[in-house]
Design an enzyme around this catalytic site. Structure first.
Site, short mmCIF file in Angstrom:
data_model
loop_
_atom_site.label_atom_id
_atom_site.label_comp_id
_atom_site.label_asym_id
_atom_site.label_seq_id
_atom_site.Cartn_x
_atom_site.Cartn_y
_atom_site.Cartn_z
N HIS A 228 0.82 -1.23 0.00
CA HIS A 228 0.00 0.00 0.00
C HIS A 228 0.84 1.27 0.00
CE1 HIS A 228 -3.66 -2.24 0.45
NE2 HIS A 228 -3.33 -2.72 1.64
N ASP B 32 -2.71 -10.80 -2.44
CA ASP B 32 -3.27 -10.27 -1.20
C ASP B 32 -4.73 -9.87 -1.45
OD1 ASP B 32 -2.09 -8.84 1.57
OD2 ASP B 32 -3.84 -7.81 0.73
N HIS C 252 -6.26 -7.34 -0.54
CA HIS C 252 -6.38 -5.91 -0.81
C HIS C 252 -5.62 -5.55 -2.09
CE1 HIS C 252 -6.77 -6.34 3.63
NE2 HIS C 252 -7.78 -5.52 3.43
N ASP D 242 -4.63 -12.89 3.41
CA ASP D 242 -5.87 -12.40 4.01
C ASP D 242 -7.11 -12.67 3.14
OD1 ASP D 242 -4.70 -10.61 2.25
OD2 ASP D 242 -4.66 -8.92 3.64
ZN LIG Z 1 -4.09 -7.27 2.63
#
Ligand SMILES: [Zn+2]
Length: 313
Positions: A125, A162, A164, A245
Site C-alpha cells: 500500500h 493479497d 487488498h 488475508d
Molecule cells: Zn491485505
C-alpha cells in the site's frame, strides 16, 4: 526446486497498538511453522538490514522524511489512519528490505531458484511519496527496482494475491512498460483502488473479486485474466506479493480461499516462472491477519515453492 526461506529476527520490534491486526505475533506463528520437520531441509537465512536510503530506488525523499520525522523516541505514533510507527520501526523496515534483497541476490545468482521472505510490515500500500495501510515502504517495488539497477533485469512482473489491492505498487509502476502488475483483490474493500479499468500503460491487470466469492472465482481470474497477460509480458523475473488475508478465516475481508487455493496459485505462478524466466521467483509476505489462516496459507505456499507439491497431498 531449491528455495531460500528468509526470516526476520527483529520483526516484533515494529510495534502496533493493542488489538491492531498487523502485529508481531504474525511472524511468531510463522517461525513455529518453519520449525516443523517438513521445512527442516530448507535453506534458511535471517534478514540483515540495509541502508534505508536504498528505498529511494522506488520512493521519493518525502516518504523517508515522513517516517523519520514521525518515528517516536519511545512508544507508538500514528502516521495516518491505521498506520503506526514505533521507536524501532525504521530498523525493522530496513531489515525486511534487506531480507527481500538477499532473496533477490540468491535467485539472480542461481544459488536458489526461488525464495520466500517472511517479513513485516507489509509494503504494497505504500505509494511513491507516502506510507499507508500498515505499510511504511513498498518493499516489493524497491526489490523490483534494485533487480533492474543491480542485475540489469529488463522486465519484472509483480503478481499480488493479497486480498487488498496493492495501490502503492500500481502507483509506483503505472506508467512503466517494463514492470507488469497483476492483482486479484476483493472489491469493494480498502483501499478502494484496483478497478479492472485501471490498466496503466497496458502493464496493469486488475481482477476484482466479489465479497464472499471462493477460490473458484480466483482461479478463473488467473486463468482468464492474469496468467495470459503475464505470459504475454514474458518477465525476466517474477516477484509475488503474497498476502494470505483472502483466507476464509481472515477478519479483514470476506473471501473464502483455502490452503488448496494458495497452493494452486503458487503452482501456476511457478509454471510461468519456469517457462519465462528460468524459475526466478521471489515471494514476500504482505497481509494475513488470522494467525491460523496465515500459517496454513504460508505452509501451502512454501511447500509448493520448495517441492512443487500441495500441502494437502
Ligand atoms: Zn491485505
Amino acid at each position: 526446486m531449491s528455495t531460500v526461506l528468509i526470516t526476520q529476527a527483529n520483526g516484533g520490534d515494529h510495534m502496533s497498538p493493542p488489538g491492531h491486526p498487523e502485529r508481531g505475533d504474525r511472524l511468531v506463528v510463522l517461525d513455529e511453522l518453519f520449525a516443523k520437520p517438513r521445512f527442516a531441509h530448507l535453506t534458511k537465512k535471517t534478514a540483515q538490514p540495509v541502508e534505508l536510503d536504498v528505498a529511494l530506488a522506488a520512493h521519493s525523499e518525502a516518504i523517508l522524511e515522513a517516517i523519520r520525522d514521525k518515528r517516536p523516541i519511545e512508544g507508538i505514533a500514528r502516521i495516518e489512519a491505521d498506520t503506526f510507527i514505533s521507536a524501532k520501526s525504521l530498523e525493522v523496515v530496513a531489515t525486511g528490505l534487506g531480507g527481500a534483497l538477499e532473496a533477490l541476490d540468491m535467485v539472480m545468482s542461481g544459488e536458489v531458484e526461488n525464495g520466500f521472505c517472511a517479513i513485516r510490515p507489509p509494503g504494497h500500500h505504500a505509494e511513491r511519496d507516502w506510507p499507508m495501510g500498515f505499510c511504511l515502504i513498498n518493499t516489493i517495488a524497491v526489490t523490483a527496482q534494485i533487480a533492474r539497477q543491480k542485475y540489469g533485469v529488463e522486465r519484472v512482473a509483480i503478481v499480488d494475491f493479497d486480498v487488498h489491492h496493492g495501490n502503492g505498487t500500481e502507483n509506483i509502476f503505472r506508467t512503466d512498460r517494463d514492470v507488469f502488475y497483476g492483482s486479484t483483490h476483493q472489491m469493494p474493500l480498502y483501499p478502494g483502488t484496483g478497478a479492472a479499468s485501471e490498466t496503466g500503460v497496458g502493464n496493469i491487470v486488475n481482477v476484482p473479486l466479489a465479497p464472499h466469492s471462493d477460490g473458484e472465482a480466483m482461479r478463473e481470474a488467473f486463468v482468464e485474466g492474469i496468467l495470459p497477460a503475464l505470459n504475454e509480458f514474458s518477465p525476466d523475473l517474477l516477484l509475488v506479493s503474497a498476502g494470505f488475508d483472502a483466507d476464509f478465516r481472515d477478519p479483514m475481508a470476506h473471501l473464502n480461499w483455502t490452503a488448496r487455493d494458495f497452493s494452486w496459485v503458487t503452482g501456476k505462478l511457478m509454471d510461468v516462472a519456469e517457462r519465462q524466466c528460468n524459475n526466478r521467483l521471489v515471494s514476500m509476505l504482505e497481509g494475513g491477519y488470522d494467525l491460523n489462516g496465515l500459517s496454513a496459507g504460508v505452509a501451502a505456499h512454501l511447500r509448493m515453492l520448495m517441492d512443487g507439491t500441495s500441502e494437502n497431498e
